[in-house]
Write a protein that holds these residues in place. Structure first.
Motif, PDB file in Angstrom:
ATOM      1  N   ASP A 214      41.057  31.232  38.680  1.00  0.00           N
ATOM      2  CA  ASP A 214      39.956  30.604  37.948  1.00  0.00           C
ATOM      3  C   ASP A 214      39.259  31.617  37.053  1.00  0.00           C
ATOM      4  OD1 ASP A 214      40.516  28.208  39.184  1.00  0.00           O
ATOM      5  OD2 ASP A 214      38.910  28.362  40.669  1.00  0.00           O
ATOM      6  N   TRP A 215      39.061  32.841  37.543  1.00  0.00           N
ATOM      7  CA  TRP A 215      38.447  33.897  36.715  1.00  0.00           C
ATOM      8  C   TRP A 215      39.276  34.162  35.465  1.00  0.00           C
ATOM      9  CZ3 TRP A 215      37.638  37.732  41.351  1.00  0.00           C
ATOM     10  CH2 TRP A 215      36.558  37.289  42.124  1.00  0.00           C
ATOM     11  N   LEU A 216      40.600  34.052  35.613  1.00  0.00           N
ATOM     12  CA  LEU A 216      41.493  34.301  34.480  1.00  0.00           C
ATOM     13  C   LEU A 216      41.571  33.110  33.528  1.00  0.00           C
ATOM     14  CD1 LEU A 216      44.416  36.016  36.414  1.00  0.00           C
ATOM     15  CD2 LEU A 216      42.896  37.128  34.766  1.00  0.00           C
ATOM     16  N   GLY A 217      40.905  32.031  33.883  1.00  0.00           N
ATOM     17  CA  GLY A 217      40.972  30.831  33.056  1.00  0.00           C
ATOM     18  C   GLY A 217      42.154  29.950  33.400  1.00  0.00           C
ATOM     19  N   GLY A 218      42.801  30.257  34.550  1.00  0.00           N
ATOM     20  CA  GLY A 218      43.945  29.471  34.991  1.00  0.00           C
ATOM     21  C   GLY A 218      45.269  30.135  34.657  1.00  0.00           C
ATOM     22  N   ILE A 219      46.263  29.890  35.502  1.00  0.00           N
ATOM     23  CA  ILE A 219      47.632  30.331  35.247  1.00  0.00           C
ATOM     24  C   ILE A 219      48.482  29.070  35.207  1.00  0.00           C
ATOM     25  CG2 ILE A 219      49.583  31.712  36.047  1.00  0.00           C
ATOM     26  CD1 ILE A 219      47.647  33.506  37.537  1.00  0.00           C
ATOM     27  N   PRO A 220      48.955  28.650  34.037  1.00  0.00           N
ATOM     28  CA  PRO A 220      49.651  27.373  33.932  1.00  0.00           C
ATOM     29  C   PRO A 220      50.826  27.190  34.894  1.00  0.00           C
ATOM     30  CG  PRO A 220      49.010  28.085  31.762  1.00  0.00           C
ATOM     31  CD  PRO A 220      48.646  29.211  32.704  1.00  0.00           C
ATOM     32  N   VAL A 221      51.546  28.273  35.242  1.00  0.00           N
ATOM     33  CA  VAL A 221      52.657  28.102  36.188  1.00  0.00           C
ATOM     34  C   VAL A 221      52.149  27.939  37.619  1.00  0.00           C
ATOM     35  CG1 VAL A 221      54.280  29.370  34.746  1.00  0.00           C
ATOM     36  CG2 VAL A 221      53.046  30.580  36.559  1.00  0.00           C
ATOM     37  N   GLY A 222      50.856  28.143  37.832  1.00  0.00           N
ATOM     38  CA  GLY A 222      50.243  27.840  39.119  1.00  0.00           C
ATOM     39  C   GLY A 222      50.234  28.951  40.144  1.00  0.00           C
TER      40      GLY A 222
END
Length: 261
Positions: A214-222
């Protein structure tokens, strides 16, 4: 069919090769047939057979010189240099919490080992007219977390810029220089960090991982990358299979950076 990376017998030097990404790079190189010398402050928990391990603090000029000398003695020359060393010990608190000592520590860990080792080993590579240098940067150079990674991100930004300048200088002389910018990698250090965050928030490890994503703004691959996934990219770029690739930076971040850079 297994892709032959044509690395058999090539001589490689890896920094930070006892833990995390560095250890994965060492393992991948050895599996591909390369001869490897690596160094770190800590001894390997699971040493790889045939690898020469040098105990050295690469954040110092003396440590970098020790590794370079040991590598040339053990290998008789160098074909590949991979600077996988990096990390951050700067406290949270934004710019005001970063002292001069923190700034110098981040530069000495994330920039200067590459500069010093290249200066020691590149002359031999240039004399033979061939070689590959890969520097591990970070997506933090374009996506810094202002609460805790300003100095680390700045040091990695400097490493990427240095890599580009070096590539322009030595690629015409036969030595390719590239950089790789990972996102969050699930190394021993990042697991420990996620566990600390989880404990503070009263959740479990998966909850701690989600906080970081969440801090990173999300990682699309999850999920964060596995060390071996990043290592495989690095070793491919170091191989003759990538002979026409030079002066570029490759991002491997699961889609974290939301812009074209």
């Amino acid at each position: 069919m297994i892709l032959d990376l044509q690395l058999s017998g090539l001589r490689a030097v890896v920094t930070g090769g006892t833990l995390g990404l560095g250890a994965a790079v060492v393992e991948a190189l050895v599996e591909a047939g390369a001869r490897v010398v690596t160094a770190a402050r800590s001894k390997p928990v699971h040493p790889v057979e045939g690898v020469t391990y040098v105990s050295a603090d690469l954040s110092t000029a003396e440590g970098a010189a020790l590794l370079a000398e040991a590598a040339l003695e053990a290998l008789g020359g160098v074909d590949i240099v991979i600077n996988a060393l990096g990390g951050s010990n700067t406290p949270q608190g934004g710019f005001a919490a970063i002292t001069d000592a923190h700034w110098f520590a981040e530069l000495n860990l994330n920039l200067m080992p590459a500069v010093r080792l290249d200066r020691a080993l590149l002359p031999a590579m240039l004399s033979q007219g061939s070689g590959v240098v890969i520097h591990v940067s970070s997506i933090q150079r374009v996506l810094p977390l202002t609460e805790s990674t300003t100095a680390y991100a700045a040091a990695k930004g400097a490493l990427t810029t240095y890599s580009k300048a070096l590539a322009r200088e030595v690629t015409p002389k036969g030595v390719r220089v590239l950089s790789v910018a990972p996102g969050w990698i699930e190394t021993e250090a990042s697991v420990a960090f996620a566990e600390r965050m989880a404990a503070q928030a009263g959740t479990d490890y998966e909850g701690g991982k989600q906080m970081i994503m969440d801090w990173l703004g999300g990682i699309p691959v999850g999920r964060p990358a596995k060390p071996r996934e990043v290592a495989d990219l690095i070793v491919f770029l170091a191989s003759p299979r990538s002979a026409s690739i030079a002066g570029a930076e490759y991002r491997i971040d699961g889609g974290t950076v939301p812009t074209v850079v």
